[in-house]
Design an enzyme around this catalytic site. Structure first.
Site, PDB file in Angstrom:
ATOM      1  N   ASP A  17      38.184  33.035  25.447  1.00 47.18           N
ATOM      2  CA  ASP A  17      38.541  34.036  26.455  1.00 47.18           C
ATOM      3  C   ASP A  17      37.670  33.871  27.698  1.00 47.18           C
ATOM      4  OD1 ASP A  17      36.172  35.032  25.432  1.00 47.18           O
ATOM      5  OD2 ASP A  17      37.021  36.923  24.720  1.00 47.18           O
ATOM      6  N   GLU A  59      25.310  32.992  19.853  1.00 44.72           N
ATOM      7  CA  GLU A  59      25.140  32.835  21.300  1.00 44.72           C
ATOM      8  C   GLU A  59      23.898  33.549  21.825  1.00 44.72           C
ATOM      9  OE1 GLU A  59      27.642  33.434  25.494  1.00 44.72           O
ATOM     10  OE2 GLU A  59      28.652  33.661  23.561  1.00 44.72           O
TER      11      GLU A  59
END
Length: 264
Positions: free
Chosen positions: A45, A181
């Protein structure tokens, strides 16, 4: 050549063989990436920012991801393709399965969801219905408004312990892959060693099983907003194919990410 599957990634983890992955959004680049040795791609995304020009990933819809998944699949029919489930598309079990099914029909091999142990029932539900799941912990961009910006996660002992607990809960629920992340290297190492499933890092040091970069960051075309953990491989080579091959080789050899790309 046979299609790349999650079984290959599990084997690579067991063999301690590091692997590179990258975001892809169209047929031309997915074909180029595969030809240069990258076997795993994410239709992220992140396209909301890199392709559509938004300031976050939040406006991206399932329709957007479906379209780009179809493009990537046509360009790299043998790649393992992960597709993001966009913001607010997995709020209820019914909605989640419907949205995930659309992505699988478009050519995804696996769907990726952002969130911790609260997502475990959702992961279990999808897995039981033959939809493979990749988890995503640490800095999860869909939660940017909760975090108050794009900040490193898991720096305190309590936050680190919670993230590890979340990772274990997702694995137990059936997740077959995890993206980690923007977390400290020490925490990334703990998580990678604690899980039997492969862990792919971005801004998590070189201690994870694999690495992923947004393609625009790897090619140095994000302007002034390039994150610390990224490296411009095109600047080193001057040729896109060589840059992609260099990225893959540096990941496999443990050269990238280096200390300068890591957090503590």
């Amino acid at each position: 050549m046979k299609p790349t599957t999650i079984s290959h990634l599990r084997q690579w983890k067991q063999e301690q063989r590091k692997f590179a992955t990258i975001t892809a959004y169209d047929a031309s680049f997915s074909r180029l990436f595969f030809e240069q040795g990258i076997r795993v791609m994410l239709v992220g995304d992140s396209l909301g920012m890199t392709v559509q020009g938004h300031d976050s990933t939040l406006p991206v819809t399932t329709h957007d991801i479906v379209y780009h998944t179809q493009c990537v699949r046509r360009g790299a029919p043998l790649a393992l393709v992960l597709s993001d489930m966009p913001f607010m598309t997995y709020a209820t079990p019914e909605q989640t399965f419907s949205q995930a099914a659309e992505l699988m029909r478009a050519g995804a091999n696996m769907v990726k969801l952002e969130g911790g142990s609260w997502l475990a029932p959702t992961v279990k539900m999808l897995t039981e219905r033959a939809v493979p799941v990749c988890g995503h912990l640490g800095l999860t961009p869909q939660s940017v408004n909760i975090f108050g910006g794009y900040k490193i996660q898991g720096r305190s002992e309590s936050d680190a312990n919670q993230l590890l607990a979340d990772a274990l809960a997702l694995e137990e629920a059936g997740a077959q892959l995890l993206v980690l992340e923007c977390v400290p290297v020490a925490l990334a190492k703990r998580v990678t060693e604690a899980l039997s499933i492969p862990v792919i890092g971005i801004g998590a040091g070189n201690v994870t099983d694999g690495q992923i970069l947004v393609m625009h960051d790897a090619l140095g075309i994000t302007g002034d907003s390039t994150p610390k953990f990224a490296k411009n491989f095109l600047a080193q080579s001057g040729d896109i194919r060589t840059a992609v091959r260099l990225y893959s080789q540096e990941v496999e050899q443990g050269i990238y990410p280096a200390e300068e790309h890591s957090f503590h």
